[in-house]
Design a protein around this motif. Structure first.
Motif, PDB file in Angstrom:
ATOM      1  N   ASN A  10       0.659  -1.362  -0.017  1.00 24.73           N
ATOM      2  CA  ASN A  10       0.361  -0.136  -0.135  1.00 24.73           C
ATOM      3  C   ASN A  10       1.036   1.453  -0.028  1.00 24.73           C
ATOM      4  OD1 ASN A  10       0.144   1.429   2.479  1.00 24.73           O
ATOM      5  ND2 ASN A  10      -0.317  -0.938   3.193  1.00 24.73           N
ATOM      6  N   PRO A  11       0.009   2.318  -0.488  1.00 22.64           N
ATOM      7  CA  PRO A  11       1.319   3.947  -0.731  1.00 22.64           C
ATOM      8  C   PRO A  11       2.618   4.043   1.022  1.00 22.64           C
ATOM      9  CG  PRO A  11      -0.896   3.704  -1.343  1.00 22.64           C
ATOM     10  CD  PRO A  11      -0.985   2.922  -0.817  1.00 22.64           C
ATOM     11  N   TRP A  12       1.453   3.864   2.019  1.00 21.20           N
ATOM     12  CA  TRP A  12       2.649   4.502   3.174  1.00 21.20           C
ATOM     13  C   TRP A  12       2.979   3.669   3.976  1.00 21.20           C
ATOM     14  CZ3 TRP A  12      -0.708   7.812   4.740  1.00 21.20           C
ATOM     15  CH2 TRP A  12      -2.269   8.362   4.784  1.00 21.20           C
ATOM     16  N   MET A  13       4.109   1.764   2.885  1.00 22.03           N
ATOM     17  CA  MET A  13       4.725   1.650   3.438  1.00 22.03           C
ATOM     18  C   MET A  13       6.355   1.837   2.973  1.00 22.03           C
ATOM     19  SD  MET A  13       2.664  -2.279   3.483  1.00 22.03           S
ATOM     20  CE  MET A  13       3.835  -3.041   4.551  1.00 22.03           C
ATOM     21  N   ASP A  14       7.189   1.736   3.383  1.00 21.42           N
ATOM     22  CA  ASP A  14       8.217   2.337   2.800  1.00 21.42           C
ATOM     23  C   ASP A  14       9.377   1.115   4.073  1.00 21.42           C
ATOM     24  OD1 ASP A  14      11.358   3.226   2.250  1.00 21.42           O
ATOM     25  OD2 ASP A  14      10.765   5.242   3.378  1.00 21.42           O
ATOM     26  N   PRO A  15       9.804   0.516   3.545  1.00 18.80           N
ATOM     27  CA  PRO A  15      10.388  -0.818   3.778  1.00 18.80           C
ATOM     28  C   PRO A  15      11.998   0.216   4.392  1.00 18.80           C
ATOM     29  CG  PRO A  15       9.369  -1.791   2.282  1.00 18.80           C
ATOM     30  CD  PRO A  15       9.879  -0.536   1.672  1.00 18.80           C
ATOM     31  N   ASP A  16      12.306   1.259   3.913  1.00 23.13           N
ATOM     32  CA  ASP A  16      13.120   2.103   3.856  1.00 23.13           C
ATOM     33  C   ASP A  16      13.351   3.074   5.403  1.00 23.13           C
ATOM     34  OD1 ASP A  16      14.890   1.259   1.971  1.00 23.13           O
ATOM     35  OD2 ASP A  16      14.771   2.693   0.794  1.00 23.13           O
ATOM     36  N   GLU A  17      12.155   3.525   6.254  1.00 23.47           N
ATOM     37  CA  GLU A  17      12.468   3.435   6.943  1.00 23.47           C
ATOM     38  C   GLU A  17      12.077   2.674   8.533  1.00 23.47           C
ATOM     39  OE1 GLU A  17       9.145   6.630   9.300  1.00 23.47           O
ATOM     40  OE2 GLU A  17       8.187   5.964   7.355  1.00 23.47           O
ATOM     41  N   PRO A  18      12.649   3.303   9.171  1.00 27.15           N
ATOM     42  CA  PRO A  18      12.895   2.163  10.719  1.00 27.15           C
ATOM     43  C   PRO A  18      11.577   2.236  11.191  1.00 27.15           C
ATOM     44  CG  PRO A  18      14.470   3.644  10.404  1.00 27.15           C
ATOM     45  CD  PRO A  18      13.760   3.713   9.562  1.00 27.15           C
ATOM     46  N   VAL A  19      11.432   0.819  11.719  1.00 33.51           N
ATOM     47  CA  VAL A  19      10.500   0.338  12.553  1.00 33.51           C
ATOM     48  C   VAL A  19      10.863   0.166  13.729  1.00 33.51           C
ATOM     49  CG1 VAL A  19       8.556  -1.265  13.154  1.00 33.51           C
ATOM     50  CG2 VAL A  19       9.116  -0.115  10.562  1.00 33.51           C
ATOM     51  N   ASP A  20       9.915  -0.170  14.714  1.00 30.24           N
ATOM     52  CA  ASP A  20      10.483   0.438  16.275  1.00 30.24           C
ATOM     53  C   ASP A  20       9.081  -0.319  16.977  1.00 30.24           C
ATOM     54  OD1 ASP A  20      10.368   0.352  19.389  1.00 30.24           O
ATOM     55  OD2 ASP A  20      11.498   2.904  19.386  1.00 30.24           O
ATOM     56  N   VAL A  21       9.837  -1.945  17.059  1.00 26.68           N
ATOM     57  CA  VAL A  21       8.838  -2.526  17.579  1.00 26.68           C
ATOM     58  C   VAL A  21       8.477  -2.439  19.245  1.00 26.68           C
ATOM     59  CG1 VAL A  21       8.489  -5.346  17.843  1.00 26.68           C
ATOM     60  CG2 VAL A  21       9.643  -4.791  15.743  1.00 26.68           C
ATOM     61  N   ASP A  22       9.158  -1.956  19.575  1.00 31.12           N
ATOM     62  CA  ASP A  22       8.742  -1.961  20.868  1.00 31.12           C
ATOM     63  C   ASP A  22       7.896  -0.804  20.781  1.00 31.12           C
ATOM     64  OD1 ASP A  22      10.152  -3.978  22.052  1.00 31.12           O
ATOM     65  OD2 ASP A  22      11.913  -2.402  22.289  1.00 31.12           O
TER      66      ASP A  22
END
Length: 293
Positions: free
Chosen positions: A43-55
Motif C-alpha cells: 500500500n502507499p503508506w509502506m516504506d521498507p527504508d523507514e525504520p520501525v520500532d517494534v517495542d
C-alpha cells in the motif's frame, strides 16, 4: 470530555442539547505486533527504508487494547506468527455477524497465510459456522456492518464478486461502494460506523467523500444524510480508521478536527498514538476484528 492527548474539544453547543450517546459492550479479537515490520510494499503508506520500532508498536497496541478493556469491552488475543508482520491488522482476517464467520482471502501473497491462522482460532474457540471465501475478500478491511446492512468496499483489494458471496454466506444485505484513491485502499481507511442502527434510529457513519467514486458518494449521501463528512487532513492521518462503541470513539491522536466534529455530535473522542502502526498503513480499526454473536 475524555482527553487522551491533552487536546480540548471546544464547541459552541450547550452540553444539555447534545444527543445522548449510549455505548454498547463489544467483543474484539486482536493480535499483538510481536513480529511487526515493514518488509514489503502493498500500500502507499509502506516504506521498507523507514525504520520501525517494534517495542513502540507494542506499546501503542497495548494502550489500544487496554483502552477497550477500560470501556468494558471483551478482548481476545490470537498468537502472532513469525514471518507475518501484518498479522497485527486483525480486521482483515474475518467478518463475524450473528456468530457466522466469513474468513479472508488476501490479494497480496505476503499476507495469504494469515487467513488460516485466524480460521483455526475461530474453530478452536467453538465457532461452528466458519466459511472461507472463494473470492478475494479482505474482511473488515472492506466490510463495515451498520446493524442493518453490510457496506462493502472494492477498487483495490476485495473483489466485487466477494460482495455477493458475503451476502449469500452471511445472510445480510450488502451495499457495494467503490474506492478510487489508492491511499484509502480499504473501506476502513475511508469510512467507519459511529452508531449502529436500532429499531428507533438509523445508523450513523463518518466517511471521507474524496475516497469514493461519484456514484458511491451519491449512495452514501442517500443512505446517511446525517453522516459526519471527514476532511482530508483528518483522513490522511487515518481518522476514518476509528472505532466507536456508540459513544466512545477511538481515533489517531492527529485527527483533531474530526474529534471536534464528533464532540459536537455528542460522542466522546479518545485520541491515541498509532504512529508506528501507521507506517504499515494501519490504525485502530485495522488492529481490531469485531466478533458479533
Amino acid at each position: 470530555m475524555r482527553n487522551e492527548a491533552t487536546h480540548t474539544f471546544e464547541t459552541m453547543t450547550d452540553a444539555s442539547a447534545l444527543p445522548a450517546r449510549v455505548p454498547t459492550t463489544r467483543h474484539y479479537l486482536m493480535c499483538p505486533p510481536r513480529y511487526f515490520a515493514v518488509e514489503y510494499v502493498i500500500n502507499p503508506w509502506m516504506d521498507p527504508d523507514e525504520p520501525v520500532d517494534v517495542d513502540r508498536a507494542m506499546e501503542q497496541w497495548t494502550v489500544l487494547r487496554d483502552t477497550y478493556r477500560r470501556f468494558g469491552h471483551e478482548v481476545d488475543e490470537i498468537e502472532p506468527q513469525p514471518g507475518l508482520p501484518d498479522m497485527v491488522f486483525a480486521a482483515n482476517s474475518g467478518t463475524v455477524i450473528d456468530g457466522r464467520v466469513l474468513g479472508a482471502r488476501f490479494r497480496a501473497p505476503q499476507r495469504a497465510a494469515e487467513a488460516e491462522h485466524f480460521r483455526r482460532w475461530f474453530v478452536e474457540h467453538g465457532y461452528r459456522e466458519v466459511t472461507m471465501p472463494t473470492k478475494i475478500n479482505e474482511a473488515e478491511g472492506d466490510f463495515a456492518w451498520t446493524g442493518r446492512e453490510l457496506l462493502a468496499g472494492t477498487g483495490f483489494r476485495t473483489d466485487p464478486d466477494a460482495h455477493a458471496e458475503a451476502q449469500e454466506l452471511l445472510g445480510v444485505p450488502v451495499v457495494s461502494l467503490r474506492l478510487t484513491d489508492p491511499r484509502y485502499y480499504h473501506l476502513d481507511t475511508a469510512l467507519f460506523v459511529l452508531a449502529e442502527a436500532t429499531d428507533s434510529a438509523p445508523a450513523q457513519v463518518a466517511y471521507n467523500p474524496a475516497a469514493f467514486s461519484a456514484g458511491s458518494r451519491r449512495v452514501l449521501a442517500r443512505m446517511f444524510p446525517d453522516a459526519v463528512l471527514v476532511r482530508e487532513a483528518d483522513a490522511a492521518v487515518f481518522g476514518c480508521n476509528g472505532i466507536s462503541d456508540g459513544r466512545n470513539v477511538i481515533l489517531p491522536r492527529e485527527a483533531r478536527g474530526l474529534a471536534d466534529q464528533l464532540a459536537v455530535r455528542g460522542y466522546e473522542p479518545v485520541l491515541l498514538d498509532i504512529s508506528e502502526l501507521r507506517k504499515a498503513g494501519g490504525g485502530p480499526k485495522c488492529c481490531t476484528l469485531e466478533i458479533r454473536k
